[in-house]
Every structure is written in structure tokens, then in C-alpha cells.
Design a protein around this motif. Structure first.
Motif, short mmCIF file in Angstrom:
data_model
loop_
_atom_site.label_atom_id
_atom_site.label_comp_id
_atom_site.label_asym_id
_atom_site.label_seq_id
_atom_site.Cartn_x
_atom_site.Cartn_y
_atom_site.Cartn_z
N SER A 80 -23.26 -7.19 -9.77
CA SER A 80 -23.03 -8.57 -10.23
C SER A 80 -21.94 -8.54 -11.28
N ARG A 81 -20.97 -9.46 -11.18
CA ARG A 81 -19.89 -9.58 -12.17
C ARG A 81 -19.60 -11.06 -12.40
N PHE A 82 -19.51 -11.47 -13.68
CA PHE A 82 -19.18 -12.86 -13.97
C PHE A 82 -18.72 -12.98 -15.42
N ASN A 83 -18.06 -14.09 -15.71
CA ASN A 83 -17.59 -14.40 -17.07
C ASN A 83 -18.17 -15.75 -17.47
N THR A 84 -18.74 -15.84 -18.65
CA THR A 84 -19.37 -17.08 -19.06
C THR A 84 -19.38 -17.19 -20.57
N GLY A 85 -19.59 -18.42 -21.05
CA GLY A 85 -19.75 -18.67 -22.47
C GLY A 85 -21.20 -18.80 -22.87
N GLU A 86 -22.11 -18.63 -21.92
CA GLU A 86 -23.54 -18.69 -22.21
C GLU A 86 -24.03 -17.35 -22.75
N SER A 87 -25.17 -17.38 -23.39
CA SER A 87 -25.85 -16.16 -23.79
C SER A 87 -26.81 -15.79 -22.67
N ILE A 88 -26.58 -14.64 -22.02
CA ILE A 88 -27.31 -14.27 -20.81
C ILE A 88 -28.30 -13.14 -21.11
N SER A 89 -29.53 -13.31 -20.66
CA SER A 89 -30.57 -12.31 -20.88
C SER A 89 -30.48 -11.20 -19.83
N GLU A 90 -30.79 -9.96 -20.25
CA GLU A 90 -30.83 -8.84 -19.32
C GLU A 90 -31.94 -9.00 -18.28
N MET A 91 -32.93 -9.82 -18.60
CA MET A 91 -34.05 -10.01 -17.68
C MET A 91 -33.57 -10.54 -16.33
N GLY A 92 -32.48 -11.32 -16.32
CA GLY A 92 -31.94 -11.83 -15.06
C GLY A 92 -31.48 -10.69 -14.16
N ALA A 93 -30.88 -9.64 -14.77
CA ALA A 93 -30.44 -8.48 -13.99
C ALA A 93 -31.64 -7.72 -13.43
N LEU A 94 -32.69 -7.58 -14.24
CA LEU A 94 -33.89 -6.89 -13.76
C LEU A 94 -34.55 -7.65 -12.62
N LYS A 95 -34.61 -8.98 -12.74
CA LYS A 95 -35.21 -9.79 -11.68
C LYS A 95 -34.41 -9.66 -10.39
N GLN A 96 -33.07 -9.67 -10.50
CA GLN A 96 -32.26 -9.51 -9.30
C GLN A 96 -32.42 -8.11 -8.74
N GLY A 97 -32.53 -7.11 -9.61
CA GLY A 97 -32.76 -5.75 -9.14
C GLY A 97 -34.05 -5.62 -8.38
N ARG A 98 -35.10 -6.26 -8.88
CA ARG A 98 -36.38 -6.24 -8.17
C ARG A 98 -36.27 -6.95 -6.83
N ALA A 99 -35.51 -8.05 -6.79
CA ALA A 99 -35.38 -8.82 -5.55
C ALA A 99 -34.68 -8.02 -4.45
N VAL A 100 -33.72 -7.15 -4.84
CA VAL A 100 -32.97 -6.39 -3.83
C VAL A 100 -33.53 -4.98 -3.64
N GLY A 101 -34.63 -4.65 -4.34
CA GLY A 101 -35.27 -3.36 -4.15
C GLY A 101 -34.62 -2.21 -4.89
N ALA A 102 -34.00 -2.48 -6.04
CA ALA A 102 -33.33 -1.43 -6.81
C ALA A 102 -34.34 -0.56 -7.55
N ASP A 103 -34.02 0.71 -7.70
CA ASP A 103 -34.82 1.61 -8.53
C ASP A 103 -34.32 1.60 -9.97
N LEU A 104 -33.02 1.37 -10.13
CA LEU A 104 -32.39 1.40 -11.46
C LEU A 104 -31.32 0.33 -11.53
N VAL A 105 -31.24 -0.35 -12.67
CA VAL A 105 -30.20 -1.36 -12.91
C VAL A 105 -29.41 -0.94 -14.14
N LEU A 106 -28.12 -0.77 -13.97
CA LEU A 106 -27.22 -0.47 -15.09
C LEU A 106 -26.59 -1.79 -15.54
N VAL A 107 -26.93 -2.23 -16.75
CA VAL A 107 -26.40 -3.48 -17.30
C VAL A 107 -25.26 -3.16 -18.27
N PHE A 108 -24.13 -3.80 -18.06
CA PHE A 108 -23.00 -3.60 -18.96
C PHE A 108 -23.16 -4.45 -20.21
#
Length: 272
Positions: A80-108
Motif C-alpha cells: 500500500s502506498r499513498f500520500n495524505t494530510g490525515e493522521s493514519i493509524s497503523e491498525m489500518g495496515a494490520l487490518k488489511q494484512g489480516r484481510a489478505v492473509g499476511a504473516d508480517l506487515v512492514l509499515v513505513f
């Protein structure tokens, strides 16, 4: 003015709350080529966890970052890659990782890219009331008569104030991995033109990464080795290497390699 600003802050807060409900990591997710649910299920070493492991990194050379995880046995299934002015929680990356069956999520770690300033119109209703009074005198047979009266007039309108808003924007990103099941434990690529000239053939592959503790690792196969054949059968390209590895599950094999211009052989047993 203070009352207007308070109303504006309330409106902006409500707007941000609504926007924050969306998951940008999901909205801007791109699967890796060929990373279908079926392919991911077939490639993974074990069942997906209830929630992926979270790791963090600064933005950098993506190829080097992915190579480091490949050495640990992880395969990219999407990003996932995007640019925004919002404050984004890492939880969104974990939820997407769970949805696609990831074992590990590397958040930048978010990387600031600049600010944008704009004006937000904020309109409030206005009213204006005016009062008038008057009198009139009439003359008749009984003498003069004076009458008095008053009137109230109210007009309605609006007033628009433009409030400057500055938004600090940042790049966000995440890479999603599964722990792979490796029969040999070597990531390979096709030969380039120079390597074809050196080998005097179009067939073969170059090892880019060796997975730690894999059969190739234990046999001292090294990155940069060129695989030309398995058990005497020529390796044509990446797809051919994957097909030949799969066909020899659980079997001992001999890899014929070219290392720094010298022909060598390595023996190992292909994993199940």
C-alpha cells in the motif's frame, strides 16, 4: 469571531472523523503479480495467523528491503502506498494484512512531503432589524386629530468568512509478506545479455538471494551463482527452475553452478 471559529472547528472535526473511518491501506492496496488467494495459500509455510506481526522501517530502497526479508524466508504478496494530510493509524495496515492473509506487515514511518494551504468558506446567517415611527394630523369639523404609529422591518442574509487551513502531508506505506515454504531456498532471476554471452547460452538463472537455513543455505550455494542444470537437465529460466524444483520434492539433487567463471556442483535434498 470566536463563536465563528468554534463552529468552524466543530465542522472540521466532524469532517475529519468521517474521513478517518476509511482505511487508506485497503483503498490503495496493490497485490503482487500472481499473488492470488490460491497462490498465496499454496506458497505459505503455515496457516495465516489471527493478526500479522508488525514491523517498522524508514522509507528506503525497496529492493534492498524486500531482499532482506527474502533472506528471512518472506515473500511479498502486496503493498500500500499513498500520500495524505490525515493522521493514519497503523491498525489500518494490520487490518488489511489480516484481510489478505499476511504473516508480517512492514509499515513505513510516515515521511513528511510538504504543506498545502487553502481557505475554507464558513457562512453564518445574519439578520438586520430597523424601526420606524411617524404621526399624521387630520383636520375636520371637530378640530384636528393626530394619529401616531410605528413599524419594525427585519431583513435576513448571510455572512461568509474565509478561514486559512494549513495541512501537513506525508507519504505512508506498507508491504505485506507471507512466510514461504522453500524447497531449495533460492530466489533466482533470468540471465541478462552479458551473462548469456559469458555462458554462451540463453539458458540458466542467477541466484539473487539465499534463504537462511534452507537446503541451498546449508549446501553453501551463494548469491551470484549461476544455475545451469539440475541433475544434468538444463535450467531454461525462472519458470523452468520453479517447475523442476517442484517436481523433485524430497529428492536429493545436484546443482551445476558457475561461480566466478568456474564450474562447480552442489548436492542437496529438496524440501517437501
Amino acid at each position: 469571531m470566536k463563536k465563528i471559529l468554534m463552529h468552524l472547528l466543530v465542522a472540521l472535526s466532524a469532517s475529519l472523523a468521517i474521513t478517518g473511518c476509511s482505511n487508506n491501506y485497503k483503498q490503495f492496496y496493490t497485490p503482487a503479480p500472481g499473488a492470488t488467494p490460491q497462490a498465496i495459500s499454496a506458497a505459505r509455510a503455515s496457516a495465516a495467523p489471527p493478526m500479522p506481526t508488525l514491523e517498522r522501517s524508514s522509507f528506503g530502497d525497496t529492493d534492498q528491503i524486500v531482499a532482506g526479508y527474502a533472506k528471512r524466508g518472506y515473500v511479498v504478496i502486496g503493498e500500500s502506498r499513498f500520500n495524505t494530510g490525515e493522521s493514519i493509524s497503523e491498525m489500518g495496515a494490520l487490518k488489511q494484512g489480516r484481510a489478505v492473509g499476511a504473516d508480517l506487515v512492514l509499515v513505513f514511518i510516515p515521511q513528511y512531503t510538504g504543506s498545502t494551504t487553502s481557505s475554507v468558506p464558513f457562512t453564518t446567517p445574519t439578520t438586520n432589524t430597523s424601526y420606524t415611527t411617524g404621526n399624521a394630523t387630520a383636520y375636520g369639523p371637530g378640530g384636528p386629530v393626530t394619529a401616531y404609529g410605528s413599524a419594525t422591518t427585519t431583513t435576513y442574509g448571510s455572512n461568509t468568512t474565509y478561514i486559512p487551513i494549513t495541512v501537513n502531508r506525508s507519504d505512508y506505506g506498507a508491504i505485506y509478506f507471507v512466510k514461504g515454504r522453500f524447497r531449495i531456498g533460492a530466489f533466482v532471476r533470468n540471465l541478462n545479455d552479458l551473462e548469456r554471452q559469458l555462458l554462451q547460452t540463453n539458458q540458466g538463472v542467477v541466484i539473487t538471494t539465499i534463504v537462511d537455513d534452507s537446503p541451498a543455505f546449508k549446501a553453501d550455494v551463494l548469491p551470484g551463482d549461476m544455475i545451469v542444470s539440475i541433475n544434468g537437465e538444463r535450467v531454461s529460466n525462472e519458470e523452468g527452475f520453479a517447475r523442476m524444483s517442484s517436481a523433485r520434492r524430497g529428492q536429493p539433487i545436484k546443482l551445476s553452478l558457475i561461480r566466478q567463471g568456474r564450474a562447480i556442483e552442489k548436492s542437496l535434498t529438496v524440501g517437501d
